[in-house]
Design a protein around this motif. Structure first.
Motif, PDB file in Angstrom:
ATOM      1  N   ALA A  94       0.831  -1.208   0.000  1.00 53.57           N
ATOM      2  CA  ALA A  94       0.000   0.000   0.000  1.00 53.57           C
ATOM      3  C   ALA A  94       0.864   1.256   0.000  1.00 53.57           C
ATOM      4  CB  ALA A  94      -0.919  -0.014   1.223  1.00 53.57           C
ATOM      5  N   LEU A  95       1.938   1.239   0.781  1.00 57.87           N
ATOM      6  CA  LEU A  95       2.817   2.412   0.856  1.00 57.87           C
ATOM      7  C   LEU A  95       3.502   2.659  -0.487  1.00 57.87           C
ATOM      8  CD1 LEU A  95       3.921   4.601   2.732  1.00 57.87           C
ATOM      9  CD2 LEU A  95       5.788   3.040   3.336  1.00 57.87           C
ATOM     10  N   CYS A  96       3.944   1.597  -1.137  1.00 55.95           N
ATOM     11  CA  CYS A  96       4.594   1.739  -2.448  1.00 55.95           C
ATOM     12  C   CYS A  96       3.618   2.271  -3.497  1.00 55.95           C
ATOM     13  CB  CYS A  96       5.168   0.404  -2.895  1.00 55.95           C
ATOM     14  SG  CYS A  96       6.658  -0.098  -1.996  1.00 55.95           S
ATOM     15  N   TYR A  97       2.378   1.767  -3.483  1.00 55.33           N
ATOM     16  CA  TYR A  97       1.375   2.255  -4.430  1.00 55.33           C
ATOM     17  C   TYR A  97       1.111   3.746  -4.219  1.00 55.33           C
ATOM     18  CZ  TYR A  97      -0.065  -2.236  -6.447  1.00 55.33           C
ATOM     19  OH  TYR A  97      -0.101  -3.424  -7.141  1.00 55.33           O
ATOM     20  N   ALA A  98       0.931   4.134  -2.943  1.00 58.12           N
ATOM     21  CA  ALA A  98       0.638   5.542  -2.652  1.00 58.12           C
ATOM     22  C   ALA A  98       1.814   6.435  -3.039  1.00 58.12           C
ATOM     23  CB  ALA A  98       0.311   5.706  -1.170  1.00 58.12           C
ATOM     24  N   ALA A  99       3.027   6.000  -2.698  1.00 64.22           N
ATOM     25  CA  ALA A  99       4.210   6.794  -3.037  1.00 64.22           C
ATOM     26  C   ALA A  99       4.383   6.898  -4.548  1.00 64.22           C
ATOM     27  CB  ALA A  99       5.459   6.184  -2.396  1.00 64.22           C
ATOM     28  N   ALA A 100       4.108   5.803  -5.272  1.00 62.59           N
ATOM     29  CA  ALA A 100       4.218   5.829  -6.737  1.00 62.59           C
ATOM     30  C   ALA A 100       3.200   6.795  -7.341  1.00 62.59           C
ATOM     31  CB  ALA A 100       4.012   4.424  -7.297  1.00 62.59           C
ATOM     32  N   ALA A 101       1.985   6.829  -6.790  1.00 64.79           N
ATOM     33  CA  ALA A 101       0.966   7.754  -7.282  1.00 64.79           C
ATOM     34  C   ALA A 101       1.389   9.202  -7.042  1.00 64.79           C
ATOM     35  CB  ALA A 101      -0.375   7.470  -6.602  1.00 64.79           C
ATOM     36  N   VAL A 102       1.951   9.455  -5.865  1.00 68.20           N
ATOM     37  CA  VAL A 102       2.428  10.802  -5.549  1.00 68.20           C
ATOM     38  C   VAL A 102       3.547  11.204  -6.510  1.00 68.20           C
ATOM     39  CG1 VAL A 102       3.697  12.144  -3.825  1.00 68.20           C
ATOM     40  CG2 VAL A 102       1.747  10.738  -3.128  1.00 68.20           C
ATOM     41  N   LEU A 103       4.465  10.288  -6.747  1.00 71.32           N
ATOM     42  CA  LEU A 103       5.561  10.553  -7.684  1.00 71.32           C
ATOM     43  C   LEU A 103       5.015  10.854  -9.077  1.00 71.32           C
ATOM     44  CD1 LEU A 103       8.624  10.579  -8.230  1.00 71.32           C
ATOM     45  CD2 LEU A 103       8.477   8.122  -8.664  1.00 71.32           C
ATOM     46  N   ALA A 104       4.006  10.108  -9.502  1.00 71.17           N
ATOM     47  CA  ALA A 104       3.413  10.318 -10.826  1.00 71.17           C
ATOM     48  C   ALA A 104       2.774  11.700 -10.924  1.00 71.17           C
ATOM     49  CB  ALA A 104       2.383   9.233 -11.114  1.00 71.17           C
ATOM     50  N   ILE A 105       2.084  12.122  -9.867  1.00 71.09           N
ATOM     51  CA  ILE A 105       1.455  13.447  -9.886  1.00 71.09           C
ATOM     52  C   ILE A 105       2.510  14.533 -10.012  1.00 71.09           C
ATOM     53  CG2 ILE A 105       0.096  15.090  -8.540  1.00 71.09           C
ATOM     54  CD1 ILE A 105      -1.269  12.579  -7.274  1.00 71.09           C
ATOM     55  N   GLY A 106       3.601  14.398  -9.246  1.00 73.14           N
ATOM     56  CA  GLY A 106       4.678  15.375  -9.338  1.00 73.14           C
ATOM     57  C   GLY A 106       5.294  15.412 -10.724  1.00 73.14           C
ATOM     58  N   LEU A 107       5.484  14.236 -11.322  1.00 74.37           N
ATOM     59  CA  LEU A 107       6.047  14.174 -12.672  1.00 74.37           C
ATOM     60  C   LEU A 107       5.117  14.806 -13.702  1.00 74.37           C
ATOM     61  CD1 LEU A 107       7.552  10.562 -12.639  1.00 74.37           C
ATOM     62  CD2 LEU A 107       8.838  12.701 -12.795  1.00 74.37           C
ATOM     63  N   ILE A 108       3.820  14.521 -13.585  1.00 74.71           N
ATOM     64  CA  ILE A 108       2.849  15.090 -14.529  1.00 74.71           C
ATOM     65  C   ILE A 108       2.806  16.608 -14.394  1.00 74.71           C
ATOM     66  CG2 ILE A 108       0.389  15.239 -15.086  1.00 74.71           C
ATOM     67  CD1 ILE A 108       0.203  12.247 -14.320  1.00 74.71           C
ATOM     68  N   ASN A 109       2.751  17.108 -13.154  1.00 77.38           N
ATOM     69  CA  ASN A 109       2.757  18.557 -12.946  1.00 77.38           C
ATOM     70  C   ASN A 109       3.995  19.179 -13.577  1.00 77.38           C
ATOM     71  OD1 ASN A 109       0.333  18.729 -11.543  1.00 77.38           O
ATOM     72  ND2 ASN A 109       1.284  18.633  -9.527  1.00 77.38           N
ATOM     73  N   GLY A 110       5.150  18.593 -13.261  1.00 82.65           N
ATOM     74  CA  GLY A 110       6.391  19.144 -13.783  1.00 82.65           C
ATOM     75  C   GLY A 110       6.483  19.071 -15.296  1.00 82.65           C
ATOM     76  N   PHE A 111       6.044  17.960 -15.871  1.00 80.57           N
ATOM     77  CA  PHE A 111       6.112  17.815 -17.327  1.00 80.57           C
ATOM     78  C   PHE A 111       5.234  18.844 -18.024  1.00 80.57           C
ATOM     79  CE2 PHE A 111       4.498  16.128 -21.322  1.00 80.57           C
ATOM     80  CZ  PHE A 111       5.681  15.789 -21.977  1.00 80.57           C
ATOM     81  N   LEU A 112       4.009  19.034 -17.535  1.00 88.00           N
ATOM     82  CA  LEU A 112       3.097  19.981 -18.177  1.00 88.00           C
ATOM     83  C   LEU A 112       3.615  21.413 -18.075  1.00 88.00           C
ATOM     84  CD1 LEU A 112      -0.369  18.543 -17.075  1.00 88.00           C
ATOM     85  CD2 LEU A 112       0.667  18.454 -19.352  1.00 88.00           C
ATOM     86  N   VAL A 113       4.235  21.742 -16.936  1.00 84.75           N
ATOM     87  CA  VAL A 113       4.771  23.089 -16.782  1.00 84.75           C
ATOM     88  C   VAL A 113       6.046  23.263 -17.607  1.00 84.75           C
ATOM     89  CG1 VAL A 113       5.747  24.752 -15.143  1.00 84.75           C
ATOM     90  CG2 VAL A 113       3.773  23.380 -14.484  1.00 84.75           C
TER      91      VAL A 113
END
Length: 326
Positions: A94-113
């Motif tokens: 569960a911790l790995c899934y949540a951390a991976a989702a958080v990492l993905a959100i940060g990557l998406i935000n950064g990529f779009l900007v």
């Protein structure tokens, strides 16, 4: 006028620290119960959560950006993590899934900007709204998710060293890591260069776009840590915090602490003194039982004044205005 603003800029940390000390002393003298151990612990815990969130936000703002998705990431990632635990998932999975989702959100935000050239204020506002709406409607079953009994998050909430809650050490640890990153690493210096003048930084060969993505990843990960700290102190996470004024409190900590919204200026010292002042102020207003509507009015007024002063001390150049980063 310019001389006065220069003096204010140079002494802002000291001024904010003195105001925080005066406010603490006045509350200790005139407010019954302010010095109760339970209240002091509540203060340092709130300061720690605000400080962790503000540390990530500060790195983004120093690089001439902003992250309006931080509170949504904080609340919804931890809510999903606790929901998975309640459904019987293994803790590390569960911790790995949540951390991976958080990492993905940060990557998406950064990529779009960075690569799609969408202004950060719109990207992060939209991603925060999407994260909240998707997780609340499709993933979790209720607004508040409790921490399972005897879980490590519960033990973290009870952890004290010499009477000081463990959250304080985590906050200062993150602040120290962020300080070292910004001051003593090549990529940390790139944050300042890009925040001061992104065009010049790119022309000199600095990898501005990858570094911009990194900033949003750091912000998302610190938000996840802040969510875990919140759950450890409350033994639950309430997703309604996304609709609260917490995001504005974070920006208030950053701005009033002395980090310029125009980018390229500030350090973790500004985050610490800003978190001290705002944490104490919020606690005092709570003890005085000031209605939320008036608390919000007071905070919004202070934020507006702080932004005006910041605009005078750190004027936005033409390039910043055209780019629309913040």
């Amino acid at each position: 006028m310019g001389r006065a603003l220069s003096v204010l800029r140079a002494d802002q940390e000291r001024i904010v620290l003195v105001i925080a000390a005066i406010l603490f002393l006045a509350a200790a003298i005139f407010l019954p119960g302010f010095l109760e151990p339970s209240n002091l612990i509540a203060i340092v815990r709130s300061i720690s959560v605000l400080g962790v969130l503000a540390a990530g936000m500060a790195i983004v703002i120093i690089g001439r950006g902003i992250d309006l998705s931080a509170v949504a990431v904080m609340a919804m990632s931890v809510a999903w993590y606790l929901q998975m635990l309640g459904d019987g998932a293994a803790d590390w999975v569960a911790l790995c899934y949540a951390a991976a989702a958080v990492l993905a959100i940060g990557l998406i935000n950064g990529f779009l900007v960075a690569y799609a050239d969408v202004p950060a204020i719109f990207v992060t506002l939209a991603s925060g709204s999407f994260v909240f709406g998707f997780v609340r409607s499709q993933v979790i079953t209720q607004d508040a998710i409790a921490v399972p009994a005897r879980h490590w998050i519960e033990r973290l909430g009870r952890l004290q060293i010499e009477g000081i809650p463990g959250e304080v050490f985590i906050f200062f640890g993150i602040a120290c890591i962020a300080f070292i990153f910004l001051r003593y690493t090549k990529w940390g210096r790139y944050v300042y260069y890009a925040g001061d003048n992104p065009i010049t930084a790119r022309n000199t060969g600095i990898p501005v776009r990858p570094m911009l993505v990194l900033r949003y990843v750091i912000s998302a990960l610190t938000a996840f840590v802040a969510g875990l700290l919140t759950a450890s102190s409350l033994l639950s996470i309430n997703t309604r915090v996304v609709n609260s004024t917490l995001l504005y409190d974070i920006i208030l900590v950053v701005v009033i602490g002395g980090i310029g919204l125009s980018g390229g200026k500030g350090s973790m010292r500004n985050v610490i003194v800003g978190a001290l002042l705002i944490g104490i102020m919020l606690n005092v207003m709570t003890i005085l039982d000031i209605p939320n509507i008036y608390q919000n009015l007071i905070k919004s007024t202070i934020l507006l004044i702080a932004i005006i002063i910041d605009g005078l001390m750190n004027p936005r150049d033409e390039q910043t205005a055209q780019q629309g980063d913040i």
